[in-house]
Design a protein around this motif. Structure first.
Motif, PDB file in Angstrom:
ATOM      1  N   PHE A  15      -0.118   2.227   0.619  1.00  0.00           N
ATOM      2  CA  PHE A  15       0.584   1.797  -0.595  1.00  0.00           C
ATOM      3  C   PHE A  15       2.081   1.659  -0.308  1.00  0.00           C
ATOM      4  CE2 PHE A  15      -3.077   4.365  -2.110  1.00  0.00           C
ATOM      5  CZ  PHE A  15      -3.730   3.410  -2.888  1.00  0.00           C
ATOM      6  N   HIS A  17       4.330  -0.230  -1.421  1.00  0.00           N
ATOM      7  CA  HIS A  17       5.158  -0.502  -2.603  1.00  0.00           C
ATOM      8  C   HIS A  17       4.956   0.547  -3.693  1.00  0.00           C
ATOM      9  CE1 HIS A  17       6.451  -4.417  -1.100  1.00  0.00           C
ATOM     10  NE2 HIS A  17       5.221  -4.527  -0.646  1.00  0.00           N
ATOM     11  N   ALA A  19       2.280   3.372  -5.956  1.00  0.00           N
ATOM     12  CA  ALA A  19       1.027   3.317  -6.711  1.00  0.00           C
ATOM     13  C   ALA A  19       1.214   4.054  -8.030  1.00  0.00           C
ATOM     14  CB  ALA A  19      -0.099   3.946  -5.905  1.00  0.00           C
ATOM     15  N   VAL A  56      -6.253   3.706  -9.515  1.00  0.00           N
ATOM     16  CA  VAL A  56      -4.874   3.520  -9.095  1.00  0.00           C
ATOM     17  C   VAL A  56      -4.512   2.040  -9.123  1.00  0.00           C
ATOM     18  CG1 VAL A  56      -3.280   3.822  -7.151  1.00  0.00           C
ATOM     19  CG2 VAL A  56      -5.027   5.535  -7.592  1.00  0.00           C
ATOM     20  N   ASP A  58      -2.185  -0.507  -7.372  1.00  0.00           N
ATOM     21  CA  ASP A  58      -1.366  -0.731  -6.187  1.00  0.00           C
ATOM     22  C   ASP A  58      -0.208  -1.631  -6.605  1.00  0.00           C
ATOM     23  OD1 ASP A  58      -0.246  -1.538  -3.756  1.00  0.00           O
ATOM     24  OD2 ASP A  58      -2.183  -1.700  -2.755  1.00  0.00           O
ATOM     25  N   ALA A  60       1.828  -3.434  -4.904  1.00  0.00           N
ATOM     26  CA  ALA A  60       2.183  -4.551  -4.020  1.00  0.00           C
ATOM     27  C   ALA A  60       2.244  -5.852  -4.823  1.00  0.00           C
ATOM     28  CB  ALA A  60       1.176  -4.670  -2.882  1.00  0.00           C
ATOM     29  N   GLU A  95       1.747   9.852  -5.476  1.00  0.00           N
ATOM     30  CA  GLU A  95       1.565   9.841  -4.028  1.00  0.00           C
ATOM     31  C   GLU A  95       0.376  10.750  -3.730  1.00  0.00           C
ATOM     32  OE1 GLU A  95       5.054  10.776  -1.756  1.00  0.00           O
ATOM     33  OE2 GLU A  95       6.072   8.949  -2.399  1.00  0.00           O
TER      34      GLU A  95
END
Length: 138
Positions: A15, A17, A19, A56, A58, A60, A95
């Motif tokens: 991840f 970027h 999460a 989660v 992501d 991105a 995280e």
């Protein structure tokens, strides 16, 4: 050479970027549900603990539709509590500690393909940038 089934990876590699937690739910064993068992929750094969699915997002920016949401499995006897939301937003940055990836062949499709399962030992709020660098926040 012995390659572990669960391959350790860093959170930043999976991840880069960041999460955000969308929710936490029990991982249900559908065969146990059909059989009417009183506790149909999946148990971790290594620890015997209950398995929880952490949904989660992501972060991105270049993901295609349907790729942004993933599930990370956590083994714990009680349901894990996600980090608090960011002030003024509905987002819960997260995280994962002890993150691993397991590759498998998804044969449920017309053309089989390789899939990946993510597991973690725990989840927590991200460290702030000043804490990572060792500087105190002003």
């Amino acid at each position: 050479m012995a390659v572990p089934m669960r391959i350790p990876v860093s959170f930043g590699d999976v991840f880069p970027h960041g999460a955000f937690v969308l929710g936490v739910e029990a991982d249900r064993d559908f065969d146990a549900v059909k059989a009417g068992l009183s506790d149909p929750q999946v148990r971790d094969k290594e620890t015997g603990l209950k398995v929880w699915l952490v949904r989660v997002l992501d972060a991105a920016p270049d993901l295609r539709a349907g790729q942004a949401e993933v599930k990370v499995k956590l083994a714990a006897e009680v349901q894990p509590v996600p980090p608090d939301t960011l002030a003024g937003t509905p987002f819960r940055p997260v995280e994962f500690d002890g993150l691993t990836v397991t590759a498998y062949v998804d044969q449920s499709r017309k053309t089989p393909r390789v899939g990946y399962s993510l597991r973690a030992r725990g989840m927590r709020a991200p460290m702030v940038a000043s804490a990572r660098s060792g500087k105190a926040a002003a």
